[in-house]
Write a protein that holds these residues in place. Structure first.
Motif, PDB file in Angstrom:
ATOM      1  N   GLN A 153    -129.463  -7.271 -18.442  1.00 25.90           N
ATOM      2  CA  GLN A 153    -130.240  -8.430 -18.902  1.00 25.90           C
ATOM      3  C   GLN A 153    -129.692  -9.767 -18.414  1.00 25.90           C
ATOM      4  OE1 GLN A 153    -131.717  -5.832 -22.677  1.00 25.90           O
ATOM      5  NE2 GLN A 153    -130.518  -7.626 -23.119  1.00 25.90           N
ATOM      6  N   VAL A 154    -128.366  -9.838 -18.233  1.00 30.00           N
ATOM      7  CA  VAL A 154    -127.817 -11.090 -17.678  1.00 30.00           C
ATOM      8  C   VAL A 154    -128.387 -11.264 -16.261  1.00 30.00           C
ATOM      9  CG1 VAL A 154    -125.712 -12.186 -16.817  1.00 30.00           C
ATOM     10  CG2 VAL A 154    -125.740 -11.187 -19.097  1.00 30.00           C
ATOM     11  N   ILE A 155    -128.469 -10.163 -15.526  1.00 25.90           N
ATOM     12  CA  ILE A 155    -129.014 -10.233 -14.166  1.00 25.90           C
ATOM     13  C   ILE A 155    -130.500 -10.597 -14.214  1.00 25.90           C
ATOM     14  CG2 ILE A 155    -129.516  -8.874 -12.079  1.00 25.90           C
ATOM     15  CD1 ILE A 155    -126.935  -7.267 -12.693  1.00 25.90           C
ATOM     16  N   ASN A 156    -131.252  -9.874 -15.050  1.00 25.37           N
ATOM     17  CA  ASN A 156    -132.700 -10.131 -15.118  1.00 25.37           C
ATOM     18  C   ASN A 156    -133.024 -11.541 -15.632  1.00 25.37           C
ATOM     19  OD1 ASN A 156    -133.225  -7.558 -14.224  1.00 25.37           O
ATOM     20  ND2 ASN A 156    -133.986  -6.756 -16.174  1.00 25.37           N
ATOM     21  N   SER A 157    -132.104 -12.127 -16.426  1.00 25.57           N
ATOM     22  CA  SER A 157    -132.401 -13.450 -17.000  1.00 25.57           C
ATOM     23  C   SER A 157    -132.416 -14.549 -15.938  1.00 25.57           C
ATOM     24  CB  SER A 157    -131.393 -13.801 -18.100  1.00 25.57           C
ATOM     25  OG  SER A 157    -130.144 -14.128 -17.519  1.00 25.57           O
ATOM     26  N   LYS A 158    -131.928 -14.228 -14.734  1.00 28.91           N
ATOM     27  CA  LYS A 158    -131.959 -15.230 -13.639  1.00 28.91           C
ATOM     28  C   LYS A 158    -133.234 -15.050 -12.804  1.00 28.91           C
ATOM     29  CE  LYS A 158    -127.435 -16.296 -14.280  1.00 28.91           C
ATOM     30  NZ  LYS A 158    -127.170 -15.479 -15.448  1.00 28.91           N
ATOM     31  N   GLU A 226    -138.018  -2.381  -4.749  1.00 26.39           N
ATOM     32  CA  GLU A 226    -138.176  -3.213  -3.552  1.00 26.39           C
ATOM     33  C   GLU A 226    -139.083  -4.419  -3.842  1.00 26.39           C
ATOM     34  OE1 GLU A 226    -139.364  -0.954  -0.079  1.00 26.39           O
ATOM     35  OE2 GLU A 226    -139.824  -2.876   0.912  1.00 26.39           O
ATOM     36  N   ARG A 227    -140.263  -4.136  -4.437  1.00 24.62           N
ATOM     37  CA  ARG A 227    -141.214  -5.211  -4.729  1.00 24.62           C
ATOM     38  C   ARG A 227    -140.646  -6.169  -5.781  1.00 24.62           C
ATOM     39  NH1 ARG A 227    -146.576  -2.457  -6.245  1.00 24.62           N
ATOM     40  NH2 ARG A 227    -144.962  -0.865  -6.276  1.00 24.62           N
ATOM     41  N   LEU A 228    -140.019  -5.573  -6.809  1.00 21.79           N
ATOM     42  CA  LEU A 228    -139.496  -6.416  -7.894  1.00 21.79           C
ATOM     43  C   LEU A 228    -138.366  -7.305  -7.402  1.00 21.79           C
ATOM     44  CD1 LEU A 228    -139.513  -3.963 -10.952  1.00 21.79           C
ATOM     45  CD2 LEU A 228    -141.066  -5.844 -10.482  1.00 21.79           C
ATOM     46  N   MET A 229    -137.607  -6.811  -6.422  1.00 14.97           N
ATOM     47  CA  MET A 229    -136.517  -7.637  -5.901  1.00 14.97           C
ATOM     48  C   MET A 229    -137.059  -8.713  -4.971  1.00 14.97           C
ATOM     49  SD  MET A 229    -133.404  -4.932  -5.667  1.00 14.97           S
ATOM     50  CE  MET A 229    -132.134  -6.125  -5.305  1.00 14.97           C
ATOM     51  N   ARG A 230    -138.123  -8.391  -4.230  1.00 13.76           N
ATOM     52  CA  ARG A 230    -138.728  -9.407  -3.357  1.00 13.76           C
ATOM     53  C   ARG A 230    -139.235 -10.572  -4.200  1.00 13.76           C
ATOM     54  NH1 ARG A 230    -144.038  -9.202  -1.153  1.00 13.76           N
ATOM     55  NH2 ARG A 230    -144.112  -6.970  -1.560  1.00 13.76           N
ATOM     56  N   TRP A 231    -139.793 -10.264  -5.376  1.00 11.34           N
ATOM     57  CA  TRP A 231    -140.347 -11.308  -6.243  1.00 11.34           C
ATOM     58  C   TRP A 231    -139.319 -11.785  -7.272  1.00 11.34           C
ATOM     59  CZ3 TRP A 231    -145.487  -8.173  -6.817  1.00 11.34           C
ATOM     60  CH2 TRP A 231    -146.351  -8.514  -5.760  1.00 11.34           C
ATOM     61  N   LYS A 232    -138.074 -11.427  -7.088  1.00 13.95           N
ATOM     62  CA  LYS A 232    -136.976 -11.861  -7.966  1.00 13.95           C
ATOM     63  C   LYS A 232    -137.254 -11.609  -9.450  1.00 13.95           C
ATOM     64  CE  LYS A 232    -134.943 -15.152  -4.775  1.00 13.95           C
ATOM     65  NZ  LYS A 232    -134.813 -16.520  -4.376  1.00 13.95           N
ATOM     66  N   VAL A 233    -137.868 -10.478  -9.714  1.00 11.72           N
ATOM     67  CA  VAL A 233    -137.968 -10.047 -11.113  1.00 11.72           C
ATOM     68  C   VAL A 233    -136.688  -9.284 -11.420  1.00 11.72           C
ATOM     69  CG1 VAL A 233    -139.224  -8.570 -12.739  1.00 11.72           C
ATOM     70  CG2 VAL A 233    -140.486  -9.969 -11.080  1.00 11.72           C
ATOM     71  N   LYS A 234    -136.289  -8.480 -10.439  1.00  8.84           N
ATOM     72  CA  LYS A 234    -134.988  -7.816 -10.502  1.00  8.84           C
ATOM     73  C   LYS A 234    -134.094  -8.503  -9.483  1.00  8.84           C
ATOM     74  CE  LYS A 234    -134.622  -3.059 -10.547  1.00  8.84           C
ATOM     75  NZ  LYS A 234    -135.112  -1.641 -10.431  1.00  8.84           N
ATOM     76  N   LEU A 235    -132.852  -8.803  -9.867  1.00  9.31           N
ATOM     77  CA  LEU A 235    -131.959  -9.447  -8.894  1.00  9.31           C
ATOM     78  C   LEU A 235    -130.838  -8.530  -8.442  1.00  9.31           C
ATOM     79  CD1 LEU A 235    -133.072 -12.112 -10.735  1.00  9.31           C
ATOM     80  CD2 LEU A 235    -132.054 -13.055  -8.690  1.00  9.31           C
ATOM     81  N   ALA A 236    -130.834  -7.319  -8.947  1.00 10.68           N
ATOM     82  CA  ALA A 236    -129.868  -6.324  -8.459  1.00 10.68           C
ATOM     83  C   ALA A 236    -130.555  -4.970  -8.517  1.00 10.68           C
ATOM     84  CB  ALA A 236    -128.617  -6.329  -9.322  1.00 10.68           C
TER      85      ALA A 236
END
Ligand code: BYC
Length: 328
Positions: A153-158, A226-236
């Motif tokens: 969640q710390v990662i996702n909060s960014k 892949e998609r979620l990281m491209r859209w910065k929903v997931k950052l790791a």
């Protein structure tokens, strides 16, 4: 309707504009600049769909996650542990409420989300489909599952979606306190009598694989990363989060003289990566698709709560009507 507030109806022009390359480029540029996307901003339909899936799943996890710990409130050892556990369980329900509100801003009503949970259409975290058998299980949930949640969640909060990130920031403060109480309760057992240590060890052995599963399938199997990281929903990626967790928490477990049920678990001095036995992903998929040890029991409790609480929701919407109470 279960809750009020903004329902997140998509803007009128959105359905037609979904494939508009100019809007898409502006949207992606905004994300690249590190700006937040807000509910009334234009967003691709798939971004909306992915966020609803993920936030809704997270909200359900908080609500269902309160169940294994909740059953231990009356059995927690001592007044202070009972009070701390009660406060934690209340916090988890509050997290669910915040997250349902964040998901509502994307256009799915709370009622639809509840229905999808009860019908088994929506998922929730794998870990809550296992039973808390002993008090040690509650300490492992509070220590290691909350720790895993904090890493995620710390990662996702960014991330890029404003309402989700703001909810996560607040949730993380509370989770940090939950982790402290879980760690404290776990250490009390690990430093206790031989019987207490044995109880803690057996619990670690039971929960290790579900905890390894918690971060999602390995990157080569992940569908949405892949998609979620491209859209910065997931950052790791799932694997990166798992590595971060191992890096911080395995030493804390080992320093208590406890072991983990994986003979291959070790940090590679050269790559600085943890090596471990690949968890059984067939078990993971079975559990998240409804066939774990407690899936039926968890949903049965939620169905009971939904039925018995219906009159309260109806009374809130229409206080003048008369209702038959479920216990009358
Ligand atoms: N459990 O493509 P992938 C808490 C599903 S509550 C169940 O990698 P993604 C707490 C995934 O949905 C905290 N299902 O997915 C509460 C997908 O299936 P569908 C819970 C999982 O989204 C009370 C498929 O596997 N945290 O800590 O890129 C007391 C393929 O996966 C799980 C969150 O919800 C799982 N563990 O990445 C104490 C965090 N993992 O939908 C503590 C928010 C994967 O295609 N979620 N699946 O049918 C996330 O960060 C991401 O969704 C994940 C997965 C990292 C979990």
């Amino acid at each position: 309707m279960y809750g009020g507030g903004y329902t997140g109806e998509p803007e009128k022009n959105q359905p037609q504009a979904q494939d508009d390359p100019v809007l898409l480029a502006e949207f992606e540029a905004k994300i690249d600049r590190g700006e937040k996307i807000e509910p009334r901003d234009w967003m691709p339909a798939d971004y909306r769909k992915q966020l609803i899936r993920m936030i809704e799943q997270h909200a359900h996890s908080e609500i269902i996650g309160a169940l294994p710990e909740g059953t231990f409130i009356t059995r927690a050892p001592g007044f202070k542990r009972k009070m701390a556990l009660m406060a934690k369980v209340q916090d988890e329900i509050g997290h669910g409420q915040m997250l349902y509100s964040a998901a509502e801003t994307l256009g799915k009503t709370r009622e639809q989300m509840f229905n999808d949970l009860l019908s088994g259409k929506s998922k929730y975290s794998n870990v809550f489909n296992y039973p808390a058998i002993t008090w040690a299980d509650v300490t492992v949930i509070g220590f290691l599952i909350d720790a895993a949640a904090i890493v995620n969640q710390v990662i996702n909060s960014k991330g890029s979606y404003g309402p989700y990130c703001r909810a996560l920031e607040r949730i993380c403060y509370e989770e940090a306190f939950h982790l402290k109480q879980g760690h404290d309760a776990f250490v009390a057992l690990a430093a206790g009598s031989p019987m207490q240590r044995q109880m803690a060890q057996e619990s670690l052995n039971r929960w290790w694989e579900p905890i390894m599963h918690f971060f999602g399938p390995s990157d080569k199997m992940s569908v949405h990363s892949e998609r979620l990281m491209r859209w910065k929903v997931k950052l790791a990626s799932n694997d990166d989060m798992r590595q971060q967790f191992l890096n911080t928490y395995v030493p804390k477990i080992w320093e208590l003289g406890m072991t983990l049920p994986d003979p291959n678990l070790k940090k590679n001095a050269e790559t600085k990566q943890w090596e471990f036995t690949e968890p059984n992903w067939d078990t993971f998929f079975k559990v998240i698709n409804g066939d774990g040890p407690c899936n039926k029991e968890r949903l049965a409790v939620r169905k009971w709560a939904e039925e018995k609480g219906r009159w309260v929701r109806q009374a809130l919407i229409n206080p003048k009507e008369k209702y038959t109470l479920p216990y009358a």
